[in-house]
Design an enzyme around this catalytic site. Structure first.
Site, PDB file in Angstrom:
ATOM      1  N   HIS A 169      44.444  38.855  36.760  1.00  0.00           N
ATOM      2  CA  HIS A 169      45.356  38.035  37.554  1.00  0.00           C
ATOM      3  C   HIS A 169      46.288  37.293  36.596  1.00  0.00           C
ATOM      4  O   HIS A 169      45.878  36.896  35.501  1.00  0.00           O
ATOM      5  CB  HIS A 169      44.598  36.985  38.363  1.00  0.00           C
ATOM      6  CG  HIS A 169      44.156  37.429  39.716  1.00  0.00           C
ATOM      7  ND1 HIS A 169      43.094  36.838  40.380  1.00  0.00           N
ATOM      8  CD2 HIS A 169      44.619  38.385  40.556  1.00  0.00           C
ATOM      9  CE1 HIS A 169      42.918  37.414  41.559  1.00  0.00           C
ATOM     10  NE2 HIS A 169      43.836  38.358  41.685  1.00  0.00           N
ATOM     11  N   CYS A 263      41.540  29.132  39.537  1.00  0.00           N
ATOM     12  CA  CYS A 263      41.060  30.025  40.591  1.00  0.00           C
ATOM     13  C   CYS A 263      40.452  29.237  41.751  1.00  0.00           C
ATOM     14  O   CYS A 263      40.547  29.665  42.908  1.00  0.00           O
ATOM     15  CB  CYS A 263      40.018  30.990  40.036  1.00  0.00           C
ATOM     16  SG  CYS A 263      40.674  32.285  38.976  1.00  0.00           S
TER      17      CYS A 263
END
Length: 270
Positions: A169, A263
């Site tokens: 990511h 996150c």
């Protein structure tokens, strides 16, 4: 003397790790044979929330859903800019039900939610940085989602190719420090994208691989305070030299699932 930095109050959305565990493997960090200390994970998460509030930030929570162990990673659920919500469509089937749970919360809070047609994992791969929306691809979010996001927000969207699966990511390889600058790990990106980042952010903070692998770039900044993994010691020193105030928060249990501070944190931008 380093530049004086100014913090601004933020609104964060989180999800309690009540059902957090490593049940499957969808990135190189996840190994079912490495158990998660769930009690320790809960304490670490609570410390993060307390730390945000101690620094003047508002924190709201989505109820966790049984059977969705990665729902704690709230950043992947959406991108919110100017009060508009661009939702998610997860790459892994195991995570797709999370989109509905978060959409339900946003709608109850009075937001309209756009459902992307292409795979898109929220702030995991779409990082607002000043007037740009930095958009990662290569492992999760599809390039077509970049175009959808640009049309939805009307913001210049810069596609960035990720090349190292450990940085699956964008928010594991880069984070926005403020409206003008970012920190990132150059080798997480293709050669051309490294040049793009160097042109856009000539004064960026460049992290080492060691600090990136310690989840140092999965950080949250309010413009002055940087909530960061304490293991990223070199990056902490760099940020201090630049006039930022690092606030170390250990989320090492979540590293076992490939996640960290960012996150676990969705920012709601009005």
């Amino acid at each position: 003397m380093p530049t004086s930095r100014v913090a601004s109050p933020r609104r964060y959305l989180v999800c309690e790790p009540r059902h957090f565990e490593v049940r499957y493997a969808i990135n190189p960090w996840m190994r079912a044979e490495v158990p998660v200390d769930t009690a320790r994970a809960a304490r670490q998460w609570s410390t993060l929330i307390d730390t945000y509030r101690a620094h003047g930030h508002a924190v709201e929570s989505v109820p966790p859903v049984p059977g969705l162990p990665d729902m704690v990673f709230a950043a992947n659920c959406a991108v919110v800019m100017r009060g508009r919500v661009f939702g998610s469509l997860f790459h892994a089937p195991e995570r797709r039900p999370e989109s509905t749970a978060y959409e339900t919360w946003f709608k109850a809070a009075g937001f309209d939610v756009y459902r992307p047609e292409s795979v898109c994992e929220g702030e995991g791969d779409l990082v607002p940085a000043g007037r740009f929306l930095l958009a990662g691809t290569g492992f999760r979010t599809a390039r077509a989602a970049h175009h959808e996001a640009q049309e939805f927000f009307g913001a210049p969207t810069i596609g960035l190719q990720l090349v190292d699966p450990h940085f699956y990511h964008l928010d594991t390889a880069l984070f926005a420090l403020d409206e003008e600058n970012v920190a990132y790990f150059p080798d997480a990106f293709s050669p051309g994208c490294r040049e793009v980042l160097a042109r856009l952010f000539p004064d960026a903070v460049l992290a080492t691989r060691e600090d990136a692998m310690a989840f140092g770039l999965n950080s949250v900044s309010d413009g002055r305070h940087v909530f960061i993994a304490p293991q990223a010691t070199g990056l902490i020193d760099q940020l201090t030299d630049r006039g930022y105030v690092p606030v170390p928060v250990d989320l090492s249990e979540f590293h076992k699932a490939g996640g960290g501070i960012k996150c676990c944190t969705q920012e709601i931008r009005s």
